[in-house]
Design a protein around this motif. Structure first.
Motif, PDB file in Angstrom:
ATOM      1  N   PRO A 183       1.477  21.286  72.859  1.00  0.00           N
ATOM      2  CA  PRO A 183       1.797  21.179  71.423  1.00  0.00           C
ATOM      3  C   PRO A 183       2.178  19.773  70.960  1.00  0.00           C
ATOM      4  O   PRO A 183       1.785  19.355  69.872  1.00  0.00           O
ATOM      5  CB  PRO A 183       2.977  22.141  71.237  1.00  0.00           C
ATOM      6  N   GLU A 184       2.903  19.039  71.777  1.00  0.00           N
ATOM      7  CA  GLU A 184       3.295  17.677  71.390  1.00  0.00           C
ATOM      8  C   GLU A 184       2.065  16.769  71.296  1.00  0.00           C
ATOM      9  O   GLU A 184       1.938  15.964  70.372  1.00  0.00           O
ATOM     10  CB  GLU A 184       4.309  17.116  72.384  1.00  0.00           C
ATOM     11  N   ASP A 185       1.156  16.916  72.242  1.00  0.00           N
ATOM     12  CA  ASP A 185      -0.085  16.139  72.208  1.00  0.00           C
ATOM     13  C   ASP A 185      -0.919  16.519  70.989  1.00  0.00           C
ATOM     14  O   ASP A 185      -1.565  15.661  70.378  1.00  0.00           O
ATOM     15  CB  ASP A 185      -0.897  16.354  73.483  1.00  0.00           C
ATOM     16  N   ARG A 186      -0.899  17.783  70.636  1.00  0.00           N
ATOM     17  CA  ARG A 186      -1.641  18.234  69.445  1.00  0.00           C
ATOM     18  C   ARG A 186      -1.100  17.563  68.188  1.00  0.00           C
ATOM     19  O   ARG A 186      -1.868  17.101  67.351  1.00  0.00           O
ATOM     20  CB  ARG A 186      -1.545  19.750  69.293  1.00  0.00           C
ATOM     21  N   ARG A 187       0.218  17.518  68.073  1.00  0.00           N
ATOM     22  CA  ARG A 187       0.825  16.872  66.901  1.00  0.00           C
ATOM     23  C   ARG A 187       0.473  15.388  66.859  1.00  0.00           C
ATOM     24  O   ARG A 187       0.113  14.855  65.805  1.00  0.00           O
ATOM     25  CB  ARG A 187       2.346  17.073  66.898  1.00  0.00           C
ATOM     26  N   ASP A 188       0.585  14.719  67.999  1.00  0.00           N
ATOM     27  CA  ASP A 188       0.247  13.291  68.067  1.00  0.00           C
ATOM     28  C   ASP A 188      -1.221  13.057  67.716  1.00  0.00           C
ATOM     29  O   ASP A 188      -1.561  12.124  66.987  1.00  0.00           O
ATOM     30  CB  ASP A 188       0.529  12.735  69.471  1.00  0.00           C
ATOM     31  N   LEU A 189      -2.078  13.910  68.238  1.00  0.00           N
ATOM     32  CA  LEU A 189      -3.511  13.762  67.984  1.00  0.00           C
ATOM     33  C   LEU A 189      -3.848  13.998  66.521  1.00  0.00           C
ATOM     34  O   LEU A 189      -4.728  13.340  65.969  1.00  0.00           O
ATOM     35  CB  LEU A 189      -4.302  14.728  68.854  1.00  0.00           C
ATOM     36  N   TYR A 190      -3.171  14.940  65.905  1.00  0.00           N
ATOM     37  CA  TYR A 190      -3.418  15.191  64.482  1.00  0.00           C
ATOM     38  C   TYR A 190      -3.141  13.907  63.691  1.00  0.00           C
ATOM     39  O   TYR A 190      -3.934  13.510  62.846  1.00  0.00           O
ATOM     40  CB  TYR A 190      -2.550  16.343  63.969  1.00  0.00           C
ATOM     41  N   GLN A 191      -2.033  13.265  63.989  1.00  0.00           N
ATOM     42  CA  GLN A 191      -1.694  12.017  63.312  1.00  0.00           C
ATOM     43  C   GLN A 191      -2.722  10.921  63.619  1.00  0.00           C
ATOM     44  O   GLN A 191      -3.101  10.144  62.742  1.00  0.00           O
ATOM     45  CB  GLN A 191      -0.289  11.546  63.721  1.00  0.00           C
TER      46      GLN A 191
END
Length: 162
Positions: A27-35
């Motif tokens: 989930p943390e990587d997903r948030r970073d990737l979205y940005q």
């Protein structure tokens, strides 16, 4: 220009989430990737000429950003989390069916994953070819093979449950 960009991204945010969820589990990587996708899209927006649909253009940026991230991280995808929904809108189907479909798609190679996901999102083969950089004939063949692979996996899994 900024207001138009924000509006277009909001209308197509599901594309970004779908691509990220197909390739990244944490989930943390997903948030970073979205940005990161938003940043890359904003940097490239001045060059968007409208020759392709904005959604196609955004899909390609999302995919390139995610694949670059995965190559840098050398992250393997893990098994499907039970909270993930295949579609961005609620589904009327059995959630287990959606999870099995997503799991089968995640077992395809990266390019076939993209091809079948774009197909399921309603893109035609010409648009899929544009996003992937493949020619239309190659896209058609790969889509057919990817569908066969997914169907076979689903048959194997459902027959082993009986």
């Amino acid at each position: 220009m900024e207001k138009e960009f924000v509006q277009l991204v909001q209308q197509n945010a599901g594309i970004i989430h779908k691509v990220i969820h197909l390739y990244v589990d944490h989930p943390e990587d997903r948030r970073d990737l979205y940005q990161e996708v938003l940043l890359q899209a904003w940097k490239s927006y001045a060059g968007f000429k409208g020759e392709a649909a904005f959604s196609t253009w955004l899909y390609r940026i999302s995919l390139n950003t995610v694949l670059t991230f995965r190559r840098r991280q050398r992250m393997p995808t893990s098994e499907l989390s039970s909270q993930f929904e295949l579609a961005s809108e609620p589904t009327r189907h059995n959630p287990e069916d959606s999870e099995l479909l997503l799991l089968a798609i995640k077992q395809l190679n990266e390019i076939d994953r993209v091809i079948i996901t774009l197909h399921l999102d309603g893109y035609d083969n010409e648009e899929i070819a544009e996003v992937t950089g493949l020619n239309k004939n190659n896209t058609t063949v790969r889509l057919h093979r990817a569908k066969q692979s997914v169907v076979q996996r689903l048959k194997n899994w459902t027959s082993s449950k009986i």
